[in-house]
Design an enzyme around this catalytic site. Structure first.
Site, PDB file in Angstrom:
ATOM      1  N   ASN A 209      19.268  18.292   2.585  1.00  0.00           N
ATOM      2  CA  ASN A 209      18.721  19.467   1.906  1.00  0.00           C
ATOM      3  C   ASN A 209      18.439  19.113   0.451  1.00  0.00           C
ATOM      4  O   ASN A 209      18.710  17.998   0.005  1.00  0.00           O
ATOM      5  CB  ASN A 209      19.681  20.655   2.036  1.00  0.00           C
ATOM      6  CG  ASN A 209      21.028  20.356   1.424  1.00  0.00           C
ATOM      7  OD1 ASN A 209      21.134  20.179   0.224  1.00  0.00           O
ATOM      8  ND2 ASN A 209      22.051  20.267   2.262  1.00  0.00           N
ATOM      9  N   ASP A 277      24.755  22.992   7.804  1.00  0.00           N
ATOM     10  CA  ASP A 277      25.435  23.848   8.770  1.00  0.00           C
ATOM     11  C   ASP A 277      25.490  23.209  10.154  1.00  0.00           C
ATOM     12  O   ASP A 277      26.371  23.508  10.942  1.00  0.00           O
ATOM     13  CB  ASP A 277      24.720  25.208   8.860  1.00  0.00           C
ATOM     14  CG  ASP A 277      24.956  26.041   7.608  1.00  0.00           C
ATOM     15  OD1 ASP A 277      26.097  26.011   7.098  1.00  0.00           O
ATOM     16  OD2 ASP A 277      24.015  26.701   7.126  1.00  0.00           O
ATOM     17  N   LYS A 287      17.866   3.103  16.659  1.00  0.00           N
ATOM     18  CA  LYS A 287      16.703   3.788  16.103  1.00  0.00           C
ATOM     19  C   LYS A 287      15.859   4.370  17.243  1.00  0.00           C
ATOM     20  O   LYS A 287      15.556   3.676  18.214  1.00  0.00           O
ATOM     21  CB  LYS A 287      15.874   2.791  15.291  1.00  0.00           C
ATOM     22  CG  LYS A 287      14.739   3.446  14.567  1.00  0.00           C
ATOM     23  CD  LYS A 287      13.924   2.452  13.763  1.00  0.00           C
ATOM     24  CE  LYS A 287      12.653   3.144  13.313  1.00  0.00           C
ATOM     25  NZ  LYS A 287      11.558   2.219  13.134  1.00  0.00           N
ATOM     26  N   PRO A 304      31.886  21.889  10.774  1.00  0.00           N
ATOM     27  CA  PRO A 304      33.025  22.695  10.315  1.00  0.00           C
ATOM     28  C   PRO A 304      32.668  23.370   8.992  1.00  0.00           C
ATOM     29  O   PRO A 304      31.936  22.794   8.174  1.00  0.00           O
ATOM     30  CB  PRO A 304      34.130  21.660  10.103  1.00  0.00           C
ATOM     31  CG  PRO A 304      33.430  20.347   9.956  1.00  0.00           C
ATOM     32  CD  PRO A 304      32.161  20.453  10.762  1.00  0.00           C
ATOM     33  N   PHE A 324      30.232  28.905  -3.295  1.00  0.00           N
ATOM     34  CA  PHE A 324      28.904  29.211  -3.825  1.00  0.00           C
ATOM     35  C   PHE A 324      28.095  29.829  -2.698  1.00  0.00           C
ATOM     36  O   PHE A 324      28.352  29.556  -1.524  1.00  0.00           O
ATOM     37  CB  PHE A 324      28.205  27.933  -4.323  1.00  0.00           C
ATOM     38  CG  PHE A 324      28.578  27.559  -5.731  1.00  0.00           C
ATOM     39  CD1 PHE A 324      29.853  27.084  -6.032  1.00  0.00           C
ATOM     40  CD2 PHE A 324      27.654  27.689  -6.756  1.00  0.00           C
ATOM     41  CE1 PHE A 324      30.201  26.749  -7.338  1.00  0.00           C
ATOM     42  CE2 PHE A 324      27.989  27.354  -8.066  1.00  0.00           C
ATOM     43  CZ  PHE A 324      29.269  26.888  -8.356  1.00  0.00           C
TER      44      PHE A 324
HETATM   45  N1  CTP Z   1      30.236  25.569   2.908  1.00  0.00           N
HETATM   46  C1  CTP Z   1      31.189  24.684   3.400  1.00  0.00           C
HETATM   47  N2  CTP Z   1      31.045  24.115   4.621  1.00  0.00           N
HETATM   48  C2  CTP Z   1      29.977  24.419   5.403  1.00  0.00           C
HETATM   49  C3  CTP Z   1      28.988  25.319   4.934  1.00  0.00           C
HETATM   50  C4  CTP Z   1      29.157  25.866   3.684  1.00  0.00           C
HETATM   51  O1  CTP Z   1      32.149  24.395   2.686  1.00  0.00           O
HETATM   52  N3  CTP Z   1      29.867  23.843   6.590  1.00  0.00           N
HETATM   53  C5  CTP Z   1      30.439  26.207   1.621  1.00  0.00           C
HETATM   54  C6  CTP Z   1      29.461  25.820   0.556  1.00  0.00           C
HETATM   55  O2  CTP Z   1      29.939  24.730  -0.199  1.00  0.00           O
HETATM   56  C7  CTP Z   1      29.370  27.080  -0.277  1.00  0.00           C
HETATM   57  C8  CTP Z   1      29.605  28.196   0.717  1.00  0.00           C
HETATM   58  O3  CTP Z   1      30.252  27.566   1.811  1.00  0.00           O
HETATM   59  O4  CTP Z   1      30.427  27.172  -1.197  1.00  0.00           O
HETATM   60  C9  CTP Z   1      28.389  28.952   1.151  1.00  0.00           C
HETATM   61  O5  CTP Z   1      27.553  28.187   1.894  1.00  0.00           O
HETATM   62  P1  CTP Z   1      26.198  28.783   2.541  1.00  0.00           P
HETATM   63  O6  CTP Z   1      25.554  27.631   3.210  1.00  0.00           O
HETATM   64  O7  CTP Z   1      25.457  29.530   1.519  1.00  0.00           O
HETATM   65  O8  CTP Z   1      26.787  29.836   3.563  1.00  0.00           O
HETATM   66  P2  CTP Z   1      26.744  29.867   5.101  1.00  0.00           P
HETATM   67  O9  CTP Z   1      28.132  30.056   5.557  1.00  0.00           O
HETATM   68  O10 CTP Z   1      25.998  28.721   5.617  1.00  0.00           O
HETATM   69  O11 CTP Z   1      25.978  31.226   5.388  1.00  0.00           O
HETATM   70  P3  CTP Z   1      24.417  31.448   5.680  1.00  0.00           P
HETATM   71  O12 CTP Z   1      23.925  30.237   6.399  1.00  0.00           O
HETATM   72  O13 CTP Z   1      24.453  32.673   6.458  1.00  0.00           O
HETATM   73  O14 CTP Z   1      23.771  31.629   4.332  1.00  0.00           O
END
Ligand code: CTP
Length: 398
Positions: A209, A277, A287, A304, A324
């Site tokens: 990302n 995620d 590959k 996780p 965040f």
């Molecule tokens: N975070 C984490 N581990 C993950 C996903 C997210 O520790 N697997 C943490 C990020 O570091 C951030 C917070 O969770 O502090 C929010 O992440 P975000 O991606 O905005 O939230 P999501 O739970 O993915 O919700 P959504 O996809 O619905 O926005």
């Protein structure tokens, strides 16, 4: 100046990195520190006594049995005049002597006799660093409250690649400044995650990302400046990790979770990383090739949730857990719900719609969400967001 009035006893060991210690002396003195140098016999093979003492503007100490020195200043006294003893480069041999309590030359005797804090900047061949004996010594030294800066990964003078390169002089200076920083977070251990994660598709491709790691890096710097011991767990970010913090580099969300669990306990944990995620559950160890049979199909598995895991861990949970939230719409509603869902104390929410220029940019406009409600902060630089957030974290921990 940051190091005005501080007295550093600098022990220069025998490694190719000793040349960097000349620069270290210069930078310490520029910041107001007095440097008394000690050069080991092996160190003399790499830098000359004359250049060390000329740069330090001080007498150089070399020999345990130099009667002149004993008359002037005995080794016990020499070991105690300083506010901090710095060993750079700390060779495998010096680390081993320190761990064992060996005192058979001036440097090792000073290190055994001293009652002032000691910081080491290890430097050695990667295999020597990875050797169980050195790793055992490292654990012993950390247990003895010896601060360790580096080593860094990189190309080494011996032609190999990996951990073992001495930290850069400025990283050592920052660690020294952090050691003397007498801020509200002195004695606190704070974990910060930062950067994106890379989830492999095959050995050469990955899903990532746009996170640059800028906000997490700025925050780690601000926390360290208030005296915290920061453990910085970072994915492959664009900006280099801050100096003066403990850096753990990872690639994937799974590795990040392992690193975070290994770094606990901590007084506070801030999750600024943009963790993927999903990962590709069907990641190939070869590959992927173009094929007549059509396009490859990627299957995903959920990663996780690191923030949620730590926020809901019960026993051993950091006192303050901060997440965040990167949102593109309904920022406050979404972030408030996210705070509940994850179980963290605060959420720092920001609008990452492309038109804001926040993701990858140098500014941020955040809303701090806590049990007291939502507090909108004006748009400011990521450095200023970090400074203010670090100050709030200090308030919450003290
Ligand atoms: N975070 C984490 N581990 C993950 C996903 C997210 O520790 N697997 C943490 C990020 O570091 C951030 C917070 O969770 O502090 C929010 O992440 P975000 O991606 O905005 O939230 P999501 O739970 O993915 O919700 P959504 O996809 O619905 O926005």
């Amino acid at each position: 100046m940051m190091l005005d009035g501080k007295h550093i006893l600098l022990i220069i060991g025998g490694g190719i990195a000793a040349f960097k210690s000349l620069d270290l002396i210069r930078r310490l003195r520029e910041r107001g520190a007095a440097v008394t140098p000690v050069l080991t016999k092996a160190g003399e093979e790499f830098v000359t006594p004359l250049s060390v003492s000329a740069l330090a503007g001080s007498k150089l100490y070399r020999d345990l049995f130099d009667l002149g020195d004993e008359a002037e200043m005995g080794h016990i006294q020499l070991s105690r005049v300083a506010d901090l003893v710095v060993v750079a480069p700390a060779t495998a041999d010096l680390m081993s002597k320190m761990a064992q309590g060996v005192a058979n030359d001036l440097a090792s005797t000073l290190l055994l006799a001293t009652d002032t804090p000691v910081m080491i900047a290890p430097a050695m061949n990667v295999r020597m660093w990875d050797h169980p004996a050195t790793q055992r010594n490292l654990v012993t030294l950390r247990g003895d409250d010896i601060a360790v800066v580096g080593p860094n990964d990189g190309d080494m003078a011996c032609g190999e690649f990996g951990p073992g390169r001495m930290a850069e002089p400025m990283e050592i200076v920052t660690a020294i400044q952090a050691h003397f920083a007498d801020g509200p977070l002195t004695g606190k251990r704070i974990l910060v995650t930062s950067g994106p994660t890379h989830e492999p598709i095959d050995p050469v491709r990955y899903i990532a990302n746009r996170s640059s790691g800028a906000q997490g890096t700025a925050l780690a710097t601000a926390l360290a400046a208030l005296g915290a011991h920061v453990v910085f767990v970072t994915g492959p970010a664009d900006v280099p990790p801050p100096s003066g913090v403990e850096v753990i580099k990872v690639q994937t969300a799974h590795q990040m979770l392992n690193a975070v669990e290994g770094a606990l306990p901590a007084d506070a944990a801030v999750f600024a990383a943009a963790v993927a995620d999903w990962r590709v559950s069907s990641a190939s160890d070869r590959k992927l090739k173009k094929s007549k049979d059509g396009l490859p199909v990627l299957e995903f598995a959920e990663n996780p949730d690191i923030l949620k895991t730590v926020a809901q861990m019960g026993k051993g949970r950091p006192k303050l857990v901060v997440g965040f939230a990167a949102e593109t719409n309904d920022v406050i509603e979404n972030a408030t719900a996210k705070r509940k869902r994850k179980g963290c104390d605060w959420i720092v929410a920001n609008d990452v719609s492309p038109e804001t220029g926040i993701m990858g940019g140098s500014e941020n406009a955040v809303t701090l969400i806590s049990d007291a409600g939502a507090e909108g902060w004006p748009r400011m630089s990521k450095t200023d967001v970090a400074t203010q957030l670090a100050a709030r974290i200090a308030q919450a921990l003290t």
